[in-house]
Write a protein that holds these residues in place. Structure first.
Motif, PDB file in Angstrom:
ATOM      1  N   MET A  84      15.569  -3.262 -25.164  1.00 29.88           N
ATOM      2  CA  MET A  84      16.033  -2.091 -26.271  1.00 29.88           C
ATOM      3  C   MET A  84      14.908  -0.847 -25.803  1.00 29.88           C
ATOM      4  N   PRO A  85      15.233   0.444 -26.011  1.00 31.32           N
ATOM      5  CA  PRO A  85      14.868   1.676 -25.723  1.00 31.32           C
ATOM      6  C   PRO A  85      13.173   1.391 -26.189  1.00 31.32           C
ATOM      7  N   GLN A  86      12.590   2.479 -25.890  1.00 30.82           N
ATOM      8  CA  GLN A  86      11.137   2.106 -26.925  1.00 30.82           C
ATOM      9  C   GLN A  86      11.210   4.021 -26.754  1.00 30.82           C
ATOM     10  N   TRP A  87      10.938   3.847 -28.339  1.00 32.03           N
ATOM     11  CA  TRP A  87      11.666   5.679 -28.947  1.00 32.03           C
ATOM     12  C   TRP A  87      10.278   5.720 -29.421  1.00 32.03           C
ATOM     13  N   ALA A 400      21.780   2.375 -25.643  1.00 30.77           N
ATOM     14  CA  ALA A 400      21.446   0.701 -25.727  1.00 30.77           C
ATOM     15  C   ALA A 400      20.305   0.488 -25.112  1.00 30.77           C
ATOM     16  N   GLY A 401      19.093   0.911 -24.498  1.00 30.75           N
ATOM     17  CA  GLY A 401      17.658   0.947 -23.372  1.00 30.75           C
ATOM     18  C   GLY A 401      18.808   0.468 -22.086  1.00 30.75           C
ATOM     19  N   PRO A 402      17.429  -0.067 -20.994  1.00 28.85           N
ATOM     20  CA  PRO A 402      17.701  -0.432 -20.143  1.00 28.85           C
ATOM     21  C   PRO A 402      18.062  -1.533 -20.187  1.00 28.85           C
ATOM     22  N   GLY A 403      18.512  -2.568 -20.782  1.00 28.18           N
ATOM     23  CA  GLY A 403      18.698  -4.069 -20.856  1.00 28.18           C
ATOM     24  C   GLY A 403      20.680  -4.589 -20.582  1.00 28.18           C
TER      25      GLY A 403
END
Length: 408
Positions: A84-87, A400-403
């Motif tokens: 997931m993205p780190q926000w 969705a993030g880098p996944g």
């Protein structure tokens, strides 16, 4: 087996990049001489490529999803999981020996609630440690350095809120300024002694971070002159014995773009303050293009293994030319800051980066109040409704993030 390092392949001719980097330094454009700034390359890791407030800036009254300090802590929308993205935001904490544990806990809850109100899922706790001159070999805590016990308590409260936590010691630069120094150009007279002292300082903080299950420990930040030193192998090896999470390094932006950044860690962050030479009325798309022009000097396409460890800009006129300028106090322009945040978020998503941490919030501040622009840093974003709206929009964008990139 020796750990794989993080090789960054320099691709720019030395003369060209030297000019690009040297000019901002001469003109005072180097980001945050006492608190940071940074650029972006092609990362190869293990052989793979890897709150809402009012819409206007003026009024005294605000509507905020962040709550006032209470004994309760709000909970994140969705707890961060790998991929997931780190926000998040950088919380800069200069401790005070006279502050009680009650006060520290109150401030931690205040910031946890504020971040949750912005729909953040992460927080990085940056705090100072100290040295002497550029050639000093001794590293030490000071009165402003939180104790390991205080750090552990703050991390615990953030975890109660469901926030992903990073621990990030940051060399204070006040003692270096007399020599026109900063943390990136120190030259210890005895490197072995320096690394021994540094590791001794880090040890109790690594233990505190491990006890509270922090996700990441940043082993060094913007220590450009020491990057690639073989002593890091032992420091990181010992850190990984004490800390069960991710050991990372955050590179300064000029070092990142000129590369290589070779550190024996599992993750690289960038303190990213790319200057974009455009006017205050520049569109978000123009700012995005400016960022991508810098990033493309290292690598085109996705950068799923890169975290923007610091991003920020002054809410003032002329800031795009020097986004990490901590000292200047030109006329306030909230839209400049808000547009920059929107552009950075768009770059993070388009390049499939692992997230962004905004610089910064100060631990002793109340983030729910409008900053006093007579004394506050222009880089402060808490209490600036246009920027907070941009942050909330970013954090709720559905990225969705880098996944997506790493799973294939």
């Amino acid at each position: 087996m020796k750990r794989a390092r993080l090789p960054m392949l320099a691709v720019l001719p030395v003369a060209v990049i030297s000019f690009v980097i040297a000019v901002p330094f001469v003109l005072g454009d180097h980001p945050l001489q006492w608190s940071s700034g940074s650029l972006a390359p092609h990362l190869v890791l293990d052989g793979k490529e890897h709150t809402q407030r009012a819409d206007t800036e003026g009024g005294d009254s605000k509507t905020s999803a962040a709550t006032s300090p209470t004994t309760e802590v709000a909970k994140v929308d969705k707890v961060w999981k790998k991929g997931m993205p780190q926000w998040g935001a950088q919380l800069y904490w200069e401790d005070n020996p006279e502050h009680s544990l009650t006060y520290i806990e109150k401030q931690a809850r205040l910031h946890a609630n504020y971040l949750v109100g912005l729909h953040a899922n992460s927080v990085s706790v940056s705090f100072p440690f100290f040295t002497g001159t550029r050639s000093s070999t001794k590293i030490s805590a000071g009165d402003k350095t939180p104790t390991p016990d205080h750090l552990a308590r703050v991390l615990r409260i953030f975890h109660e809120a469901g926030l992903r936590t990073t621990v990030r010691p940051l060399m204070d630069e006040h003692s270096l300024t007399a020599e026109n120094g900063w943390r990136g150009n120190i030259k210890p007279a005895d490197r072995e002694a320096w690394f021994t002292s540094y590791e001794k300082f880090l040890t109790p903080y690594l233990k505190a971070a491990d006890s509270e299950k922090a996700t990441t420990f940043v082993i060094g930040t913007e220590l450009t002159s020491l990057q690639g030193d073989p002593h890091w192998d032992g420091v990181v090896d010992d850190a990984e014995k004490l800390f069960g999470g991710e050991v990372a390094y955050d590179a300064n932006w000029d070092a990142y773009v000129t590369g290589p950044v070779t550190m024996p860690v599992t993750h690289l962050g960038i303190d990213a303050y790319f200057p974009v030479k455009v006017g205050d009325n520049a569109s978000v798309s123009t700012l995005v293009a400016g960022w991508n022009k810098w990033l493309d000097r290292k690598a085109t396409g996705p950068l799923p293994k890169i975290t923007i460890a610091e991003a920020g800009i002054g809410a003032m006129k002329g800031a795009y030319h020097a986004p990490g300028d901590f000292y200047t106090t030109r006329a306030v322009n909230p839209q400049v800051q808000a547009n920059w945040y929107t552009a950075v978020c768009q770059v993070v998503q388009e390049r499939h980066m692992s997230g962004v941490y905004w610089w910064s919030i100060y631990f002793d501040d109340d983030p729910n109040t409008k900053p006093d622009d007579k004394v506050a840093s222009r880089l402060d974003f808490a209490g600036r409704p246009l920027t907070e709206k941009a942050i909330t929009s970013c954090f709720t964008s559905g990225y969705a993030g880098p996944g997506d990139e790493t799973a294939s």
